[in-house]
Design a protein around this motif. Structure first.
Motif, PDB file in Angstrom:
ATOM      1  N   GLN A  16      43.651  53.946  37.009  1.00  0.00           N
ATOM      2  CA  GLN A  16      44.011  53.346  38.248  1.00  0.00           C
ATOM      3  C   GLN A  16      43.064  52.255  38.256  1.00  0.00           C
ATOM      4  O   GLN A  16      43.411  50.977  38.757  1.00  0.00           O
ATOM      5  N   ARG A  17      41.780  52.332  38.170  1.00  0.00           N
ATOM      6  CA  ARG A  17      40.914  51.126  38.208  1.00  0.00           C
ATOM      7  C   ARG A  17      41.186  50.055  37.215  1.00  0.00           C
ATOM      8  O   ARG A  17      41.218  48.772  37.592  1.00  0.00           O
ATOM      9  N   ALA A  18      41.539  50.582  35.847  1.00  0.00           N
ATOM     10  CA  ALA A  18      42.113  49.465  34.865  1.00  0.00           C
ATOM     11  C   ALA A  18      43.282  48.816  35.187  1.00  0.00           C
ATOM     12  O   ALA A  18      43.682  47.531  35.203  1.00  0.00           O
ATOM     13  N   LEU A  19      44.225  49.589  35.869  1.00  0.00           N
ATOM     14  CA  LEU A  19      45.608  49.245  36.280  1.00  0.00           C
ATOM     15  C   LEU A  19      45.484  48.103  37.451  1.00  0.00           C
ATOM     16  O   LEU A  19      46.461  47.162  37.481  1.00  0.00           O
ATOM     17  N   GLU A  20      44.653  48.247  38.356  1.00  0.00           N
ATOM     18  CA  GLU A  20      44.392  47.228  39.512  1.00  0.00           C
ATOM     19  C   GLU A  20      43.782  46.039  38.824  1.00  0.00           C
ATOM     20  O   GLU A  20      44.419  44.933  39.444  1.00  0.00           O
ATOM     21  N   ARG A  21      43.116  45.996  37.698  1.00  0.00           N
ATOM     22  CA  ARG A  21      42.885  44.805  37.152  1.00  0.00           C
ATOM     23  C   ARG A  21      43.946  44.531  36.217  1.00  0.00           C
ATOM     24  O   ARG A  21      43.718  42.989  36.243  1.00  0.00           O
ATOM     25  N   LEU A  22      44.575  45.140  35.839  1.00  0.00           N
ATOM     26  CA  LEU A  22      45.573  44.605  34.869  1.00  0.00           C
ATOM     27  C   LEU A  22      46.594  43.970  35.743  1.00  0.00           C
ATOM     28  O   LEU A  22      47.485  43.055  35.091  1.00  0.00           O
ATOM     29  N   ALA A  23      46.727  44.141  36.825  1.00  0.00           N
ATOM     30  CA  ALA A  23      47.737  43.908  37.601  1.00  0.00           C
ATOM     31  C   ALA A  23      47.712  42.271  37.814  1.00  0.00           C
ATOM     32  O   ALA A  23      48.636  41.670  38.256  1.00  0.00           O
ATOM     33  N   ARG A  24      46.601  41.800  37.706  1.00  0.00           N
ATOM     34  CA  ARG A  24      46.215  40.201  38.041  1.00  0.00           C
ATOM     35  C   ARG A  24      46.958  39.541  36.790  1.00  0.00           C
ATOM     36  O   ARG A  24      47.121  38.322  37.025  1.00  0.00           O
ATOM     37  N   LEU A  25      47.522  40.244  35.602  1.00  0.00           N
ATOM     38  CA  LEU A  25      48.262  39.555  34.711  1.00  0.00           C
ATOM     39  C   LEU A  25      49.465  39.288  34.950  1.00  0.00           C
ATOM     40  O   LEU A  25      50.223  38.609  34.246  1.00  0.00           O
TER      41      LEU A  25
END
Length: 388
Positions: A379-388
């Motif tokens: 989830q932490r990774a997905l929150e950051r990748l959502a910026r893409l």
């Protein structure tokens, strides 16, 4: 008395092209920048406490001295039983199952056992990074055949064209790292037909055998009689039971192949951690943990893929293993290594460029992510990748 010069003698490297791996570099970069590390392929969660109890119990019972060179008898028996139950092929536990110090050691040992200087070994690219150095250490010649770009299916016409009188071995990995594809029954049968008139041996790297999704079965080389008779089938307790650091694997092979394998094995590692072998033997009495693994990892895969839908990354199919390839062409024009460095330093998620799994690199704007992580890590990774 004249002082003697202090110097280290010069040497010629056996592996002159090998340096620090991309996995080490990306992990160091992730640590430096506080990135979520989805690059390296191992879990960040613990194994079943019952497995720890089984190993600790073996230690406390005094099972801490050398076991037989080939492995603890009960563990070899349990492995033979498991293969028969899953894939329908019966290996003799005494003469055809060997316990190894992980799958990487198993692959190196098999290659050293059968490859002579000048022999050719076919590898299917992209491929795990130990294959080519292992072949070179044995004096063999690496023959690279690309999997079909985009789908990563085997190209049997090119495999057939690569076969020669000097071909000693072919290495197949399914479920596949890094592409997450899984060979079908039909593809294994095609390989069997291709190899039938030859003396070519097979290493079947099946370390992700219990990570197959959407109801698709894992087809083992051991389930195809024409292949089982010429194959070293490699598996990994580390991958299956979330204990990669224990470095314990297995090789199943016909008795003549196992005999040659064991000649090298006994002078390579000789044998493998005793209490861990006993603990694994006890734990394997219950098949539920490995039979439940496909559902366990499919839930993580589905969670991860659903979250990535919020980004501009294009998802390739993930049929098996615990990897997900993403096409980042809608996000960046950078080459794969530069993109993965940027993703780590600027977005805070570490990935591995697919190009490093090819000799000399092959740019497709693809990166590999690992979802063998805690839900909160994903989830932490997905929150950051959502910026893409």
């Amino acid at each position: 008395m004249q002082a003697l010069a202090v110097r280290t003698p010069a040497l010629t490297s056996r592996l002159p092209q090998v340096g620090t791996t991309i996995f080490t570099l990306m992990s160091a970069l992730a640590t430096q920048h506080g990135a979520v590390n989805l690059g390296q392929g191992f879990p960040d969660f613990d194994c079943d406490p019952a497995l720890l109890d089984a190993v600790q119990g073996a230690m406390r019972e005094g099972l801490n001295q050398y076991p037989p060179m080939t492995g603890v008898p009960l563990l070899r028996q349990r492995v033979a039983d498991k293969i028969e139950a899953l894939y329908g092929h019966r290996y003799d536990a005494d003469n055809e199952i060997t316990i190894t110090a992980g799958a990487t050691q198993a692959i190196l040992t098999a290659i050293l056992a059968v490859v002579h200087p000048g022999d050719e070994v076919i590898v299917l690219e992209p491929c795990y990074d130990s294959y080519a150095p292992n072949i070179e250490l044995a004096g063999g010649r690496v023959v690279r055949v690309p999997l079909l770009p985009g789908s990563f299916r085997p190209d049997f016409a090119r495999i057939a064209a690569a076969l020669s009188p000097r071909t000693r071995l072919i290495i197949v990995n399914s479920p596949h790292n890094p592409s997450a594809t899984v060979w079908t029954q039909g593809e294994w049968q095609q390989l069997a037909t291709l190899l039938a008139p030859t003396e070519v041996l097979l290493i079947s790297d099946e370390v992700y055998e219990h990570m197959v999704f959407d109801g698709q079965p894992h087809i083992s080389a051991s389930s195809v009689p024409a292949l089982a008779s010429r194959a070293f089938v490699v598996s990994s307790f580390g991958k299956t039971f979330h204990v990669t650091g224990w470095k314990v694997g297995t090789v199943a092979a016909p008795a003549p192949l196992s005999a040659e394998f064991r000649k090298v094995h006994q002078f390579n590692v000789f044998t493998v951690n005793t209490p861990v072998q006993h603990g694994l033997a006890r734990y394997l009495a219950d098949p539920a943990p490995y039979r439940g693994l496909p559902a366990f990892y499919q839930r993580k895969r589905d969670l991860f893929r659903a979250g990535l839908a919020a980004s501009r990354l294009k998802l390739l199919p993930s049929e098996g293993s615990y990897f997900q390839l993403v096409d980042y062409s809608a996000v960046s024009e950078l080459d794969e290594q530069a993109f993965c460095r940027w993703l780590t330093t600027e977005i805070g998620v570490a990935a591995i460029p697919l190009s490093v799994f090819y000799e000399g690199g092959f740019e497709q704007k693809l990166a590999r992510l690992c979802f063998a992580k805690k839900d909160e890590t994903l989830q932490r990774a997905l929150e950051r990748l959502a910026r893409l």
